[in-house]
Structures are given as structure tokens and as C-alpha cells.
Design an enzyme around this catalytic site. Structure first.
Site, PDB file in Angstrom:
ATOM      1  N   LYS A 165      -6.810   7.515 -32.459  1.00 16.20           N
ATOM      2  CA  LYS A 165      -8.273   7.325 -32.742  1.00 16.20           C
ATOM      3  C   LYS A 165      -8.841   6.607 -31.628  1.00 16.20           C
ATOM      4  O   LYS A 165      -8.398   5.636 -31.266  1.00 16.20           O
ATOM      5  CB  LYS A 165      -8.162   6.557 -34.058  1.00 16.20           C
ATOM      6  CG  LYS A 165      -7.850   7.211 -35.217  1.00 16.20           C
ATOM      7  CD  LYS A 165      -8.351   8.449 -35.689  1.00 16.20           C
ATOM      8  CE  LYS A 165      -7.913   9.093 -37.171  1.00 16.20           C
ATOM      9  NZ  LYS A 165      -8.780  10.234 -37.227  1.00 16.20           N
ATOM     10  N   ASP A 198      -9.203  11.581 -31.417  1.00 22.96           N
ATOM     11  CA  ASP A 198     -10.128  11.769 -32.314  1.00 22.96           C
ATOM     12  C   ASP A 198     -11.229  10.728 -32.474  1.00 22.96           C
ATOM     13  O   ASP A 198     -10.932   9.486 -32.826  1.00 22.96           O
ATOM     14  CB  ASP A 198      -9.246  12.016 -33.830  1.00 22.96           C
ATOM     15  CG  ASP A 198     -10.366  12.477 -34.927  1.00 22.96           C
ATOM     16  OD1 ASP A 198     -11.349  12.593 -34.715  1.00 22.96           O
ATOM     17  OD2 ASP A 198      -9.760  12.500 -35.811  1.00 22.96           O
ATOM     18  N   GLU A 224     -11.373  15.637 -30.188  1.00 20.10           N
ATOM     19  CA  GLU A 224     -11.803  15.876 -31.698  1.00 20.10           C
ATOM     20  C   GLU A 224     -13.086  15.182 -32.192  1.00 20.10           C
ATOM     21  O   GLU A 224     -12.941  13.881 -32.029  1.00 20.10           O
ATOM     22  CB  GLU A 224     -10.642  15.612 -33.041  1.00 20.10           C
ATOM     23  CG  GLU A 224     -11.088  15.989 -34.119  1.00 20.10           C
ATOM     24  CD  GLU A 224      -9.795  15.961 -34.883  1.00 20.10           C
ATOM     25  OE1 GLU A 224      -8.646  15.993 -34.668  1.00 20.10           O
ATOM     26  OE2 GLU A 224      -9.952  15.818 -36.189  1.00 20.10           O
ATOM     27  N   ASP A 247     -14.537  18.544 -37.039  1.00 22.66           N
ATOM     28  CA  ASP A 247     -13.804  17.874 -38.115  1.00 22.66           C
ATOM     29  C   ASP A 247     -15.107  17.855 -38.975  1.00 22.66           C
ATOM     30  O   ASP A 247     -15.403  18.705 -39.851  1.00 22.66           O
ATOM     31  CB  ASP A 247     -12.935  16.914 -37.907  1.00 22.66           C
ATOM     32  CG  ASP A 247     -12.291  16.625 -39.149  1.00 22.66           C
ATOM     33  OD1 ASP A 247     -12.646  16.819 -40.158  1.00 22.66           O
ATOM     34  OD2 ASP A 247     -11.104  15.896 -39.122  1.00 22.66           O
ATOM     35  N   LYS A 271     -10.229  19.901 -44.168  1.00 24.98           N
ATOM     36  CA  LYS A 271      -9.927  18.828 -45.020  1.00 24.98           C
ATOM     37  C   LYS A 271     -10.171  19.282 -46.475  1.00 24.98           C
ATOM     38  O   LYS A 271     -11.314  19.715 -46.714  1.00 24.98           O
ATOM     39  CB  LYS A 271     -10.477  17.565 -44.925  1.00 24.98           C
ATOM     40  CG  LYS A 271     -10.190  16.877 -43.347  1.00 24.98           C
ATOM     41  CD  LYS A 271     -10.683  15.526 -43.330  1.00 24.98           C
ATOM     42  CE  LYS A 271      -9.918  14.639 -42.702  1.00 24.98           C
ATOM     43  NZ  LYS A 271     -10.281  15.001 -41.101  1.00 24.98           N
TER      44      LYS A 271
HETATM   45 MG   LIG Z   1     -10.460  14.279 -37.682  1.00 27.66          MG
END
Ligand SMILES: [Mg+2]
Length: 373
Positions: A165, A198, A224, A247, A271
Site C-alpha cells: 500500500k 497499490d 495499481e 481497481d 472485487k
Molecule cells: Mg486495490
């Protein structure tokens, strides 16, 4: 077969690592999960879960799941749960959008469909591809050394993919600290490992370009969800040389077509609740396949029931386009069901049981917060 009763349950799922840190200074300690049980006139039932990642991750919030059920359930009582696309048509007629509310109902219908045929959901989604599905780690934002240590812990457990992250605010260190995080996490890279950085839509193109300029050449990673809007993403896309995976921006079939049409990305994170359930994720998986996009199968977060839906989708996704699945069980301390899909050497395989193959823990579920019949 007819749906005769729908029940909703609420469970808090504490984050296993204390505080989860995301781009833009967002933090999360616990996730508010909604579970639905769909019961049919022949005695079969099915379960689904929707656990948003807090209120400020995407436009999905936990109390909205339960409010939306009030509007969706009348459209489903009396319907045949095995006709999954028709179930979705009826939900769309009753309520536009609100994917995260429709998803648990859709997932529960697939669970019933599987039980009614004796087949696991992965077989109904196109057919099992044998062998464990690779699972990706989730390395929350922290100091570069703490993140490097977390990658090492996951590597020791067999994980081959790591999601790091990034997206620090300027006050937290901005692109400079993010560049250090990426370098630290990739420092011990092993052959075959795969890294995502991400940002969860948390950077401007200016910040992303500064971050990329601070990195040495030759680092093998995918960026990402760098930016929150299509315009910013497309602007960055024209000016960066690293692969992009999108995403949060891709929630509908139309979003995915737009991404392919504009050549906005090289991969997509699907997702299950963000896309609207298994029916819609399957449609989007096929569009991604036609567009040549690598695919990551995940959910916003959740427990065993969310993971079961993820794993059945991933288990039936052609391996050449599947990067990994996310196992959200590791993110929360609460177990809501028995699901025999142990994580072994960084991979898991969907059980060969009818439906999702889960047995919910009714004590953990508690009393339903709503019942419709
Ligand atoms: Mg993601």
C-alpha cells in the site's frame, strides 16, 4: 424452486493488524459485515456476505447494504434463485446501482444453485481449473522497514504475490516515503515473485510521476489504482512506463469497456461485491479476458463467506489471465463460517462440495437483524 424467506445478519469484523493504513490518511480498525441467508421452498438455503472497506473507500457503506436489502427483497421473494441473471435483472429493476447491496443476494443464489445441482460454484462459473489458486498478501502502509519485514513474513508462508500500500499524504512523506517503501519491499525479491504498488486512488498524476521519477530503473512492479478519476488516470497513463492495474474505478461492465476502449490499463482488480456479485463478476471477467487484461479476484474485505465467493470465481478463471486471489480471512479476527480451503504455500483451492461449500457459524451470526417472508 422459489425463494420464500430472506434473513439479514450483522457482524463486526475487527482488523487483525490493529489499524489498517490506506492512502490519503485513511485508517480502519473494524469492518461492518452484512450476511444474508436466502431460503427456498424446497428447504435449500444459501449465504452471501457484503463487507465494505469502511465508508470512504468506494461508494459503498455497510448501513447502506442493509437499507438496500429492504428495497431488493420484495423483488426476489417468489423468484427462482437458480436463474442468476434473471435474479439480477429483477434487482436492477427494483434498485439502480448499489452493487454492494445486490452482491450478497446474488452470491446466496449461486450457493443454492450449486447445492441444487450437487456442483461446487466454481464448476457452474465455467469449471474448476485444478490446483491451488495463488493468494496475494496485503501489506498495509507503514515504515519502509516494517513493510519489508511484512513481505518477508508472507514470503516465509509461501506467498508469491505482494500488494504494497502506497499513496502517502505530503504530511506523511509523500512520494519520497512511497518510493522508499517500494524499494524496501522489492529489496529481497525472489524469482517468480510479483509486486503491486497499490495507491487505492489516493494520488494525483503529479504525485505519481514524482514517485516514479524517484525509483531506479528495472524495478519489476505494477502500479495499481494510482488516481481517483478517469481523467487523471488517462493523463498518467500517457506519461508513465510502468504497467497499470485499475481497481476502484472499475465497478461496472461499462467501466471495463471504457478502460479497454481508452487503453487505460493492463489489468483489473475484480472485487466480488464491488462488481455486484458473482453474476456480474463473471461477465466482467469475460470482458477482461477479451480485452487481454490480467485479473485479480478479490473483495473489499470480509470473512470466510466472502472468501468462498472469491475462491470459486478465481478457481474457474483461466490461469493465464489470473494474477491471484485475495484471502480476506487474514485481515479479520472473526470467523463466520467453516470453509475447508486452507492456505498452503501461498495458495488455496475451493472445496469440492456443493454450492460455496461453507457452513456458517450461527452463534457468531447471532439473531437476524431483519427477516422477510
Ligand atoms: Mg486495490
Amino acid at each position: 424452486m422459489k425463494i420464500v424467506r430472506i434473513e439479514a445478519y450483522q457482524v463486526d469484523l475487527p482488523y487483525s493488524g490493529g489499524t489498517y493504513r490506506l492512502s490519503g490518511g485513511r485508517t480502519y480498525q473494524s469492518f461492518d459485515a452484512t450476511f444474508v441467508r436466502v431460503v427456498t421452498d424446497c428447504g435449500l438455503d444459501g449465504w452471501g456476505e457484503s463487507t465494505p472497506f469502511g465508508n470512504n473507500y468506494i461508494a459503498a457503506h455497510a448501513r447502506g447494504v442493509r437499507a438496500g436489502l429492504e428495497d431488493l427483497v420484495p423483488a426476489l421473494l417468489g423468484a427462482d434463485p437458480r436463474l442468476c441473471d434473471r435474479i439480477n435483472d429483477q434487482m436492477d429493476f427494483a434498485l439502480l446501482g448499489h452493487h454492494h447491496t445486490k452482491a450478497p443476494l446474488d452470491i446466496a443464489c449461486w450457493d443454492i444453485f450449486g447445492k441444487s445441482t450437487g456442483l461446487p460454484v466454481c464448476d457452474l462459473l465455467g469449471g474448476r481449473i485444478a490446483g491451488p489458486v495463488p493468494v496475494i498478501s496485503s501489506i498495509g502502509s507503514d515504515t519502509p522497514e516494517a513493510m519489508r519485514a511484512s513481505v518477508a513474513r508472507h514470503r516465509a508462508l509461501g506467498f508469491m504475490g505482494h500488494s504494497i500500500k502506497v499513496g502517502a499524504t505530503e504530511a506523511e512523506g509523500g512520494p519520497m516515503i512511497d518510493a522508499e517503501r517500494i524499494r524496501a519491499c522489492l529489496a529481497d525479491r525472489q524469482a517468480g515473485e510479483w509486486f503491486l504498488a497499490d495507491a487505492n486512488n489516493g494520488m494525483s498524476p503529479e504525485q505519481a510521476l514524482r514517485l516514479l521519477a524517484l525509483l531506479p530503473d528495472g524495478l519489476d512492479f505494477v502500479l495499481e489504482a494510482p488516481c481517483p478519476s478517469w481523467r487523471e488516470t488517462l493523463s498518467l497513463r500517457q506519461r508513465c512506463s510502468v504497467p497499470l492495474l485499475l481497481d476502484e474505478l472499475i465497478q461496472t461492465e461499462e467501466d471495463l469497456v471504457h478502460a479497454i476502449q481508452t487503453d487505460a490499463c493492463d489489468g483489473v482488480g475484480l472485487k466480488i461485491t464491488k462488481q455486484g456479485g458473482l453474476t456480474r463478476t463473471r461477465r466482467q471477467r469475460e470482458i477482461a479476458r477479451a480485452g487481454g487484461l490480467v485479473t485479480s479476484v478479490q473483495d473489499t474485505t470480509g470473512s470466510e463467506i466472502a472468501f468462498a465467493a472469491i475462491l470459486h470465481m478465481a478457481q474457474s478463471t483461466p490461469r493465464h489471465m489470473l494474477r491471484h486471489a485475495l484471502d480476506p480471512r487474514a485481515m479479520v479476527t472473526c470467523s463466520t463460517a467453516t470453509f475447508e480451503a486452507p492456505l498452503v504455500n501461498g495458495g488455496a483451492e475451493a472445496p469440492n462440495l456443493p454450492g460455496l461449500g461453507i457452513t456458517p457459524d450461527l452463534e457468531v451470526m447471532g439473531d437476524p437483524v431483519a427477516v422477510w417472508q
